[in-house]
Design a protein around this motif. Structure first.
Motif, short mmCIF file in Angstrom:
data_model
loop_
_atom_site.label_atom_id
_atom_site.label_comp_id
_atom_site.label_asym_id
_atom_site.label_seq_id
_atom_site.Cartn_x
_atom_site.Cartn_y
_atom_site.Cartn_z
N LEU A 129 12.40 4.58 2.26
CA LEU A 129 11.00 4.39 2.66
C LEU A 129 10.06 5.09 1.68
N ARG A 130 10.41 6.28 1.26
CA ARG A 130 9.60 6.98 0.25
C ARG A 130 9.59 6.18 -1.05
N GLY A 131 10.73 5.57 -1.38
CA GLY A 131 10.82 4.74 -2.57
C GLY A 131 9.94 3.51 -2.49
N LEU A 132 9.79 2.93 -1.30
CA LEU A 132 8.89 1.78 -1.13
C LEU A 132 7.44 2.17 -1.37
N VAL A 133 7.05 3.34 -0.86
CA VAL A 133 5.68 3.81 -1.09
C VAL A 133 5.48 4.08 -2.59
N ALA A 134 6.46 4.67 -3.25
CA ALA A 134 6.37 4.91 -4.70
C ALA A 134 6.27 3.58 -5.46
N ALA A 135 7.00 2.56 -5.00
CA ALA A 135 6.92 1.24 -5.64
C ALA A 135 5.52 0.66 -5.47
N GLN A 136 4.90 0.88 -4.32
CA GLN A 136 3.52 0.43 -4.13
C GLN A 136 2.58 1.13 -5.11
N GLN A 137 2.78 2.43 -5.30
CA GLN A 137 1.94 3.18 -6.24
C GLN A 137 2.12 2.66 -7.67
N ARG A 138 3.35 2.41 -8.06
CA ARG A 138 3.61 1.89 -9.41
C ARG A 138 2.99 0.50 -9.60
N ALA A 139 3.15 -0.35 -8.60
CA ALA A 139 2.58 -1.70 -8.68
C ALA A 139 1.06 -1.64 -8.76
N TRP A 140 0.46 -0.74 -7.99
CA TRP A 140 -0.99 -0.58 -8.01
C TRP A 140 -1.43 -0.16 -9.41
N ALA A 141 -0.80 0.85 -9.96
CA ALA A 141 -1.17 1.34 -11.30
C ALA A 141 -1.00 0.27 -12.36
N ALA A 142 -0.02 -0.62 -12.17
CA ALA A 142 0.23 -1.71 -13.12
C ALA A 142 -0.67 -2.92 -12.86
N GLY A 143 -1.41 -2.90 -11.75
CA GLY A 143 -2.25 -4.04 -11.41
C GLY A 143 -1.44 -5.28 -11.06
N ASP A 144 -0.30 -5.09 -10.39
CA ASP A 144 0.64 -6.17 -10.11
C ASP A 144 0.69 -6.46 -8.61
N GLY A 145 -0.08 -7.45 -8.18
CA GLY A 145 -0.14 -7.80 -6.76
C GLY A 145 1.18 -8.26 -6.20
N ALA A 146 1.95 -9.03 -6.98
CA ALA A 146 3.25 -9.52 -6.49
C ALA A 146 4.22 -8.37 -6.28
N ALA A 147 4.24 -7.41 -7.19
CA ALA A 147 5.14 -6.26 -7.04
C ALA A 147 4.72 -5.41 -5.84
N PHE A 148 3.43 -5.25 -5.63
CA PHE A 148 2.94 -4.51 -4.47
C PHE A 148 3.40 -5.20 -3.19
N ALA A 149 3.21 -6.51 -3.12
CA ALA A 149 3.56 -7.28 -1.93
C ALA A 149 5.07 -7.37 -1.71
N ALA A 150 5.86 -7.16 -2.75
CA ALA A 150 7.32 -7.24 -2.62
C ALA A 150 7.87 -6.15 -1.71
N THR A 151 7.07 -5.15 -1.37
CA THR A 151 7.51 -4.09 -0.46
C THR A 151 7.32 -4.49 1.00
N PHE A 152 6.85 -5.71 1.24
CA PHE A 152 6.56 -6.21 2.59
C PHE A 152 7.47 -7.38 2.96
N THR A 153 7.65 -7.57 4.26
CA THR A 153 8.38 -8.73 4.75
C THR A 153 7.54 -9.99 4.51
N GLU A 154 8.19 -11.13 4.57
CA GLU A 154 7.49 -12.41 4.35
C GLU A 154 6.36 -12.63 5.35
N ASP A 155 6.52 -12.13 6.58
CA ASP A 155 5.54 -12.37 7.64
C ASP A 155 4.68 -11.14 7.94
N ALA A 156 4.51 -10.27 6.97
CA ALA A 156 3.82 -8.99 7.18
C ALA A 156 2.35 -9.16 7.54
#
Length: 152
Positions: free
Chosen positions: A21-48
């Motif tokens: 779970l901590r790794g998912l939050v870190a992945a969101q931070q990395r995706a945000w810094a990279a400006g990557d919406g798809a990578a940010f959303a990849a931490t969510f379920t399809e129906d989130a």
């Protein structure tokens, strides 16, 4: 940083889940810094479900990806997220967790610290499926100290 968990702390699945779970939050931070919406959303379920700090309600992983990418390409370009100051992780079962992070701030280009009025608290609901843990719900809100009582 504070971490709180409930349940049997010696359970191996719980320690592994907490790390994931901590790794998912870190992945969101990395995706945000990279400006990557798809990578940010990849931490969510399809129906989130995703409720942003402005109160907008995004639905589905693809909806989250599109909206985040629009923000990253526009007004959020060049921004990044600070690390949470506090964590609270509560397991409602072996496949369901509530993750509350607080003291998070969006840093604008050139900023090293966030303003106190920009601090946020996020509540995430995570589910574990065949592919591991993903967030299925997210709510972001500003942290506001209570107003002082009126003068008498």
């Amino acid at each position: 940083m504070t971490t709180t968990t409930t349940g049997d702390a010696s359970a191996g699945w719980e320690a592994a889940a907490r790390d994931h779970l901590r790794g998912l939050v870190a992945a969101q931070q990395r995706a945000w810094a990279a400006g990557d919406g798809a990578a940010f959303a990849a931490t969510f379920t399809e129906d989130a479900d995703f409720v942003a700090v402005d109160g907008s309600h995004l639905r589905t992983r693809s909806g989250i990806a599109a909206s985040m990418q629009e923000g990253f390409d526009g007004f959020m370009a060049g921004t990044r997220l600070t690390d949470p100051r506090e964590w609270h992780i509560r397991f409602a079962g072996p496949d369901l967790a509530v993750v509350v992070t607080s003291g998070v701030c969006v840093l604008w280009p050139g900023a090293d610290t966030g303003r106190p009025e920009d601090l946020s608290i996020q509540t995430r609901v995570a589910v574990r499926g065949d592919g591991g843990w993903l967030f299925t719900a997210f709510q972001n809100g500003r942290m506001r100290p209570p107003a002082p009582p009126p003068a008498r």
